[in-house]
Design a protein around this motif. Structure first.
Motif, short mmCIF file in Angstrom:
data_model
loop_
_atom_site.label_atom_id
_atom_site.label_comp_id
_atom_site.label_asym_id
_atom_site.label_seq_id
_atom_site.Cartn_x
_atom_site.Cartn_y
_atom_site.Cartn_z
N PHE A 130 -2.58 3.43 0.98
CA PHE A 130 -1.77 2.77 -0.05
C PHE A 130 -2.49 1.56 -0.64
CE2 PHE A 130 1.34 -0.38 -1.43
CZ PHE A 130 2.05 0.37 -2.34
N ALA A 131 -3.10 0.72 0.23
CA ALA A 131 -3.78 -0.48 -0.25
C ALA A 131 -4.92 -0.11 -1.20
CB ALA A 131 -4.29 -1.32 0.92
N THR A 132 -5.69 0.91 -0.81
CA THR A 132 -6.81 1.33 -1.67
C THR A 132 -6.27 1.83 -3.01
OG1 THR A 132 -7.56 2.30 0.39
CG2 THR A 132 -9.00 2.53 -1.50
N MET A 133 -5.22 2.63 -2.92
CA MET A 133 -4.66 3.24 -4.12
C MET A 133 -4.17 2.18 -5.11
SD MET A 133 -1.75 6.09 -4.05
CE MET A 133 -0.55 5.01 -3.34
N THR A 134 -3.46 1.14 -4.62
CA THR A 134 -2.90 0.15 -5.55
C THR A 134 -3.99 -0.57 -6.32
OG1 THR A 134 -2.79 -1.39 -3.72
CG2 THR A 134 -0.74 -0.33 -4.34
N VAL A 135 -5.05 -1.03 -5.64
CA VAL A 135 -6.06 -1.78 -6.39
C VAL A 135 -6.81 -0.88 -7.37
CG1 VAL A 135 -6.41 -3.79 -4.95
CG2 VAL A 135 -7.62 -1.68 -4.42
N PHE A 136 -7.04 0.37 -6.97
CA PHE A 136 -7.74 1.25 -7.91
C PHE A 136 -6.85 1.64 -9.08
CE2 PHE A 136 -10.87 1.71 -4.55
CZ PHE A 136 -12.01 1.59 -5.30
N SER A 137 -5.56 1.85 -8.83
CA SER A 137 -4.76 2.23 -10.00
C SER A 137 -4.58 1.04 -10.92
CB SER A 137 -3.44 2.89 -9.62
OG SER A 137 -2.76 2.12 -8.71
N SER A 138 -4.54 -0.19 -10.41
CA SER A 138 -4.45 -1.28 -11.37
C SER A 138 -5.77 -1.43 -12.11
CB SER A 138 -3.96 -2.58 -10.73
OG SER A 138 -4.99 -3.25 -10.07
N GLY A 139 -6.89 -1.09 -11.47
CA GLY A 139 -8.17 -1.10 -12.16
C GLY A 139 -8.22 -0.08 -13.28
N ILE A 140 -7.68 1.12 -13.01
CA ILE A 140 -7.69 2.17 -14.02
C ILE A 140 -6.83 1.77 -15.22
CG2 ILE A 140 -6.98 4.54 -14.49
CD1 ILE A 140 -7.77 5.10 -11.50
N SER A 141 -5.69 1.11 -14.96
CA SER A 141 -4.87 0.74 -16.11
C SER A 141 -5.48 -0.44 -16.86
CB SER A 141 -3.41 0.51 -15.74
OG SER A 141 -3.29 -0.43 -14.75
#
Lengths: 627, 65
Positions: A130-141
């Motif tokens: 989850f932690a990895t996913m959140t930072v990467f998805s905010s990077g993608i947006s």
């Protein structure tokens, strides 16, 4: 520099007012943040209507606003399934049935609930992914926003993402979750006020809903569907080939409506965290239910503009009569040469009508997609232009809003982006601090130590997002791959939570192996199937192609169904083979061992079950109206 | 939290609404200010101002909805 429009001083003035208020909220809330609970859970002090609006706003990121507009243009009103089927029932479920365990267990995060209910390894698996996913998805947006602003108003990519990330960092650093939630409520209203006129002006332009239906009927038949395929949500769902979504009703209801939707709304800490910040159990349970009301009306604000973008503008014009070209096209006409593929989109839009005597897209304002290799507009197998659907909503803004309102619309776009990013950042700092740092790196420290770590994690989260945005800018495939992996990890989650909450026999080993095999099953299913027309690779088929799906969404839905079923079955089988946990350890964590919430003395609008029933009836009515 | 969220929301929408309404009023009838034939800045600015004032009134009334 080629771009679609330029801004006026009034647009910047509106934007500055917004910036001043979001930053001001961060400053104002700083004095309330003294303990870890204040920072990570907003002191569990917020009323239900505030957490409810934050609940929907954190989910209403820029990808939602842009993406749902794009889907509206691609699939028509059937996109509303992502709301009326793919969100509302799950939101009612989490509020009425699951929140008692999240809020009641006093867990500070969703992974921490897994630790309390199951064991350390299940929590670790969920916390890290989850932690990895959140930072990467905010990077993608971040990346998507920087690119879009560059294309629309010509801002530099670096400046736009730095400013946006800097503002989010400031108010989440100062105010913690409270700062994020207060701003999310403000952003929610701003998004509504910024986008609502778009649907109104667009509908007025095409002659209301009946006019829109008439024009979309032409689009539908031109694309080989029945006349109402873009304006009916269920009528054409009998078979995948009859609707533009390329999905049949069973895959839609099971894959989207059940597995993906419940997996997101009921287990994603990004949204659940908002409810956990509520000031009472009753307020926590009502949070998703209150959020459900605006959520079910969102399609009118975010999907409708996309549908309209396909058909607004003047009536089909005779070849040669180019004076009626949309205003947005005429504006950057002075530009002569495309310096990069993004600019080429503008160029192509300017040039297309001139170079082609037969106008293919006689209506609509969505520019064609540009092939990055050649700089020419892309064409599909039948030689028709492929449209860049992600520009549907932004083009509507540029087309219908004059200076002033355009500033408001762009500010709303920025607000949606920030609400999504702040949601990710606050969820990240909590999971990192409580579930990773406190659990595995430095346990047993005093509260202020973790508060400091939370602030540090906020900075680090924003920094990683920025780095991810640049990685996305240079290697698009890496991000696609990561998102695919996250999708595999997420797909089985709801099975674990449902069994954990409602079946006391489920064990830690069962949950962990269930999650693992569910994730694996998702990867295998994806690797053995391919959407029609796609190439083997990131889209699937890397283990060989056993089955072809009519569309990518159909493949996604069925991958989720397979992952969920596998996780469900493996968890049950392994649980039966392993030692059960004693009942007294699971009080407040499992349905059968927790006293039922009593709220019979309250008025109906404060009783979760009654409120949930009203929400479901309203969602059903919307489905029937647009059937 | 001790800060009623309706204060910042009410203030922001009042300021933004007033700004848009005044700008819309001043530029009334100028070319390019009403692509759809409606002076949207003026009207929508007034709607936002009304929303902002309603929020402020609610915050002054001190009763959480």
């Amino acid at each position: 520099m080629t771009h679609f429009t330029s801004l006026h001083w009034i647009d910047y003035a509106v934007m500055l007012v917004y910036f001043a208020f979001v930053l001001g909220i961060g400053v104002a809330l700083k004095r309330y943040v003294r303990t870890g609970t204040d920072f990570f859970l907003s002191g569990r002090s917020l009323p239900a209507w505030v957490t409810g609006l934050a609940f929907i706003s954190a989910n209403l990121g820029a990808q939602e606003v842009i993406g749902m507009g794009a889907s509206g243009a691609k699939y028509g009103i059937a996109t509303s399934h992502f709301y009326w089927v793919g969100a509302i029932p799950a939101m009612v479920f989490v509020g009425v049935l699951m929140m008692p365990f999240y809020y009641g267990s006093r867990a500070r995060s969703v992974p921490e609930y897994l630790k309390l209910r199951f064991d350390e390894k299940t929590r670790g698996f969920n916390a890290i992914s989850f932690a990895t996913m959140t930072v990467f998805s905010s990077g993608i947006s971040l990346y998507a926003m920087g690119k879009l602003l560059n294309l629309l108003v010509g801002w530099s990519f670096d400046t736009s993402i730095l400013i946006a990330a800097g503002i989010v960092l400031f108010y989440t650093f100062m105010g913690g979750l409270g700062g994020a939630i207060y701003n999310e409520v403000l952003q929610f209203f701003l998004i509504v006020f910024g986008f609502a006129p778009l649907a109104f002006l667009g509908l007025r332009d095409v002659g209301g809903w009946s006019g829109l239906k008439e024009r979309l009927a032409t689009v539908a038949t031109a694309n080989g569907f029945g006349e109402g395929a873009y304006t009916h949500s269920w009528t054409y769902m009998g078979h995948a080939s009859q609707n533009p979504v390329g999905v049949e009703w069973f895959g839609l209801v099971m894959g989207l409506g059940f597995v993906l939707s419940f997996g997101y709304w009921c287990t994603d800490f990004l949204v659940v965290q908002r409810a956990m910040a509520a000031n009472s159990m009753s307020a926590a349970r009502r949070t998703p239910l209150i959020a459900a009301f605006p959520k079910m009306l969102m399609p009118f604000i975010v999907i409708l503009p996309g549908m309209l973008a396909l058909v607004v503008g003047p009536a089909p014009r005779a070849p040669g009569n180019l004076s009626a070209a949309p205003a947005a096209v005429a504006a950057p006409a002075e530009a002569t040469r495309a310096s990069n593929p993004a600019n080429a989109a503008v160029e192509a839009m300017v040039r297309t009508p001139v170079q082609q005597p037969i106008i293919e897209q006689s209506r609509g304002i969505i520019p064609p997609k540009i092939d990055p290799a050649t700089g020419e507009p892309l064409r599909d197998g039948r030689g028709r232009l492929v449209l860049d659907y992600d520009l549907a909503t932004p083009m509507m803004l540029v087309h219908f809003f004059p200076a002033g309102l355009l500033g408001l619309g762009l500010t709303a776009l920025l607000a949606s982006f920030m609400s999504g990013m702040a949601g990710n950042v606050t969820a990240f700092n909590t999971v990192w601090t409580y579930d990773i740092y406190q659990s595995y790196i430095r346990p047993g420290q005093p509260d202020h130590h973790y508060l400091q770590m939370g602030r540090f994690a906020t900075v680090a989260g924003v920094a990683i997002s920025l780095a991810a945005a640049y990685v996305a800018a240079s290697f698009n495939n890496i991000m696609d791959m990561l998102q695919l992996v996250f999708a595999f990890v997420n797909a089985p989650l709801f099975a674990t939570f449902a069994l954990g909450m409602f079946w006391k026999r489920a064990t830690g080993h069962g949950a962990f192996l269930g999650l693992l095999s569910g994730t694996l099953a998702a990867a295998v299913h994806h690797g053995l199937t391919l959407p029609a027309g796609a190439h083997v690779g990131i889209k699937g088929g890397y283990f060989g192609v056993l089955q072809t799906f009519p569309s990518e969404l159909a493949q996604t839905f069925w991958t989720a169904i397979v992952a969920f079923t596998t996780c469900f079955l493996v968890t049950i089988v392994v649980s039966m083979l392993t030692k059960p946990r004693p009942d007294e350890e699971m009080k407040g964590l499992v349905y059968s061992l927790t006293p039922i919430q009593k709220d019979s003395g309250e008025p109906w609008h404060r009783r979760p079950a009654a409120l949930g029933a009203v929400v479901l009836v309203a969602a059903l009515a919307l489905n029937l109206i647009f059937w | 939290m001790r800060l009623d969220i309706r204060w910042p929301i009410g203030l922001m929408f009042s300021v933004m609404g007033a700004l848009l309404a005044v700008y819309g009023g001043v530029t009334l009838g100028k070319p390019g200010t009403a692509p759809s034939g409606i002076p949207v800045n003026l009207y929508w600015g007034l709607v936002m101002l009304a929303f902002g004032l309603a929020m402020l009134a609610g915050a002054r009334g001190k009763k959480e909805p």
